[in-house]
Design an enzyme around this catalytic site. Sequence first.
Site, PDB file in Angstrom:
ATOM      1  N   ASN A   1     -28.721  -5.002 -27.313  1.00 52.56           N
ATOM      2  CA  ASN A   1     -28.120  -4.958 -26.282  1.00 52.56           C
ATOM      3  C   ASN A   1     -26.934  -5.608 -26.270  1.00 52.56           C
ATOM      4  O   ASN A   1     -26.801  -6.785 -26.675  1.00 52.56           O
ATOM      5  CB  ASN A   1     -28.752  -5.558 -24.917  1.00 52.56           C
ATOM      6  CG  ASN A   1     -29.778  -4.384 -24.286  1.00 52.56           C
ATOM      7  OD1 ASN A   1     -30.255  -3.715 -24.949  1.00 52.56           O
ATOM      8  ND2 ASN A   1     -29.813  -4.442 -23.236  1.00 52.56           N
TER       9      ASN A   1
ATOM     10  N   ARG B   1     -26.218  10.475 -10.283  1.00 49.45           N
ATOM     11  CA  ARG B   1     -25.891  11.906 -10.217  1.00 49.45           C
ATOM     12  C   ARG B   1     -26.909  12.634 -10.441  1.00 49.45           C
ATOM     13  O   ARG B   1     -27.570  12.331 -11.125  1.00 49.45           O
ATOM     14  CB  ARG B   1     -24.340  12.221 -11.213  1.00 49.45           C
ATOM     15  CG  ARG B   1     -24.806  11.984 -12.714  1.00 49.45           C
ATOM     16  CD  ARG B   1     -24.385  10.659 -13.210  1.00 49.45           C
ATOM     17  NE  ARG B   1     -24.559  10.495 -14.499  1.00 49.45           N
ATOM     18  CZ  ARG B   1     -23.531  10.917 -15.598  1.00 49.45           C
ATOM     19  NH1 ARG B   1     -22.677  11.604 -15.398  1.00 49.45           N
ATOM     20  NH2 ARG B   1     -24.080  10.714 -16.819  1.00 49.45           N
TER      21      ARG B   1
ATOM     22  N   ASP C   1     -32.643   5.429 -19.618  1.00 52.00           N
ATOM     23  CA  ASP C   1     -31.484   6.253 -19.900  1.00 52.00           C
ATOM     24  C   ASP C   1     -31.001   6.190 -21.401  1.00 52.00           C
ATOM     25  O   ASP C   1     -30.457   7.128 -21.937  1.00 52.00           O
ATOM     26  CB  ASP C   1     -30.256   5.937 -18.991  1.00 52.00           C
ATOM     27  CG  ASP C   1     -29.895   4.480 -18.844  1.00 52.00           C
ATOM     28  OD1 ASP C   1     -30.643   3.647 -19.765  1.00 52.00           O
ATOM     29  OD2 ASP C   1     -29.351   4.266 -17.839  1.00 52.00           O
ATOM     30  N   THR C   2     -31.266   4.989 -21.889  1.00 52.19           N
ATOM     31  CA  THR C   2     -30.917   4.867 -23.366  1.00 52.19           C
ATOM     32  C   THR C   2     -31.725   5.684 -24.387  1.00 52.19           C
ATOM     33  O   THR C   2     -31.305   6.282 -25.196  1.00 52.19           O
ATOM     34  CB  THR C   2     -30.973   3.459 -23.736  1.00 52.19           C
ATOM     35  OG1 THR C   2     -30.277   2.555 -22.904  1.00 52.19           O
ATOM     36  CG2 THR C   2     -30.465   3.194 -25.297  1.00 52.19           C
TER      37      THR C   2
END
Length: 482
Positions: free
Chosen positions: A292, A17, A233-234
């Site tokens: 993770n 997005r 992104d993390t």
Amino acid sequence: MTILNIAAVDLGASSGRVMLASFDTQSHHLSLSEAHRFKNQFIEQNGHFCWDLTYLEQEIIAGLRKILADGNSLHSIGIDTWGVDYVLLDKQGEIVGQTYSYRDHRTNGVMQAVQDELTKAQIYRKTGIQFLPFNTLYQLKAMMNENPEWLSQVSDFIMIPDYLNFRLTGVINREYTNATTTQLVNVNTDSWDTALLDYLGLPASWFGRIRHPGHQIGLWENNVPVMSVASHDTASAVIASPLSDEHSAYLCSGTWSLMGLDKTSPCTSEKAMNSNITNEGGIDGHYRILKNIMGLWLFNRLCAERDVTDIADLVKKAEKETACRSLINPNAECFLNPPSMVEAIQQYCRENNQPIPETTPELARCIFDSLAMLYRQVAEQLAELQEHSISVLHVVGGGSQNEFLNQLCADMCGIEVVAGPIEASVLGNVGCQLMALDQIQNAQQFRELVCKNFPLKHFKPNSEFIHSSVFQEKWREFNQLS
């Protein structure tokens, strides 16, 4: 009144997005609106799972142009994506070979082969990065095994967000937080580890200089600055996690669940290695000490296979199912990318003498219970590493909207859960751009701004639950799973 309009491009493994953030420099009011959303998925090329970077670039530009077409000026742009995946470029800036997805099977068995040659301890001492079969170290080893002819064609190695920035600006930037996910960056120097590059037989000239985020990379159309953000992104999500105190933890909940601590020094002890804890780069000199967890990938695959359209209804039905009837280890390798997630879960339960979930709510309950159990296991490992119990667990990202899973997490971990913000990775992306624009100073200041502008929801643990004999028995069963 001065309003800054900031475009944050946030790409995940299943969707992307382009978001527009509006920041009032006087009142410090921050708002988000979605300009453009699009699907992302790997495609099959020559028997491999790969990313369609041309498509992603087109969708990003379409989103940016939508913002401008709506009459908004743009003051900056930033891009964050998932980690570990990379692009090889020739001298003309064209892609060499294929851009593989981390879920491609070509790395099967490679991690073990590399460990046999270098040893786990040696790799971990150098990098502090957890051992995952798709780490870039093993992807590059697989490439050298299968396509050594590419070597002579390549001029530059860059991560996917760096490639997308290059397409916007014509400038190559190698961003720190994403580079650390490769298991090729030395945790003590924050530079590429030349011994590991030599082991792979790759020239250091491919890799260039790593730079920390918070600066301008170059210009897009109409002289809009493109900023270097925390492009993993993390890393961006952690910047926007409103951590309560030094002993609080975060859980970035989405396709992956990433639970960890924000610390000023890495933890590369033998205990951390044995728990497969990673030390990825953050900002302000901090490290993301995390693990993770396979996350809602399992649930998303279940919904796709069973044609579920009403997610909220399925979660309600799962809540009514018997607690902990069937348990799996969500991090088992069989769940990474099976042909059928339903069959993989059922086969796992069969092999571990668990009741086999048949209905979609039973399967969903199995996933949620198992995730919450794994959250507890990781929370205990992190508490041991910081030598202090976790005070609060901040669940951020899209998965923070699942209130049932939030409560399960609070109950099973025995920790207060604070959910929100939902758009954590986008907000962290915006936060880095505000730092580059000299509007805020550091992550802590931005977290305070997030708390003022975005709602948070609290979930108190049910202390009776974890002390019950039923839970204790199920907890023992879960810890025996592999």
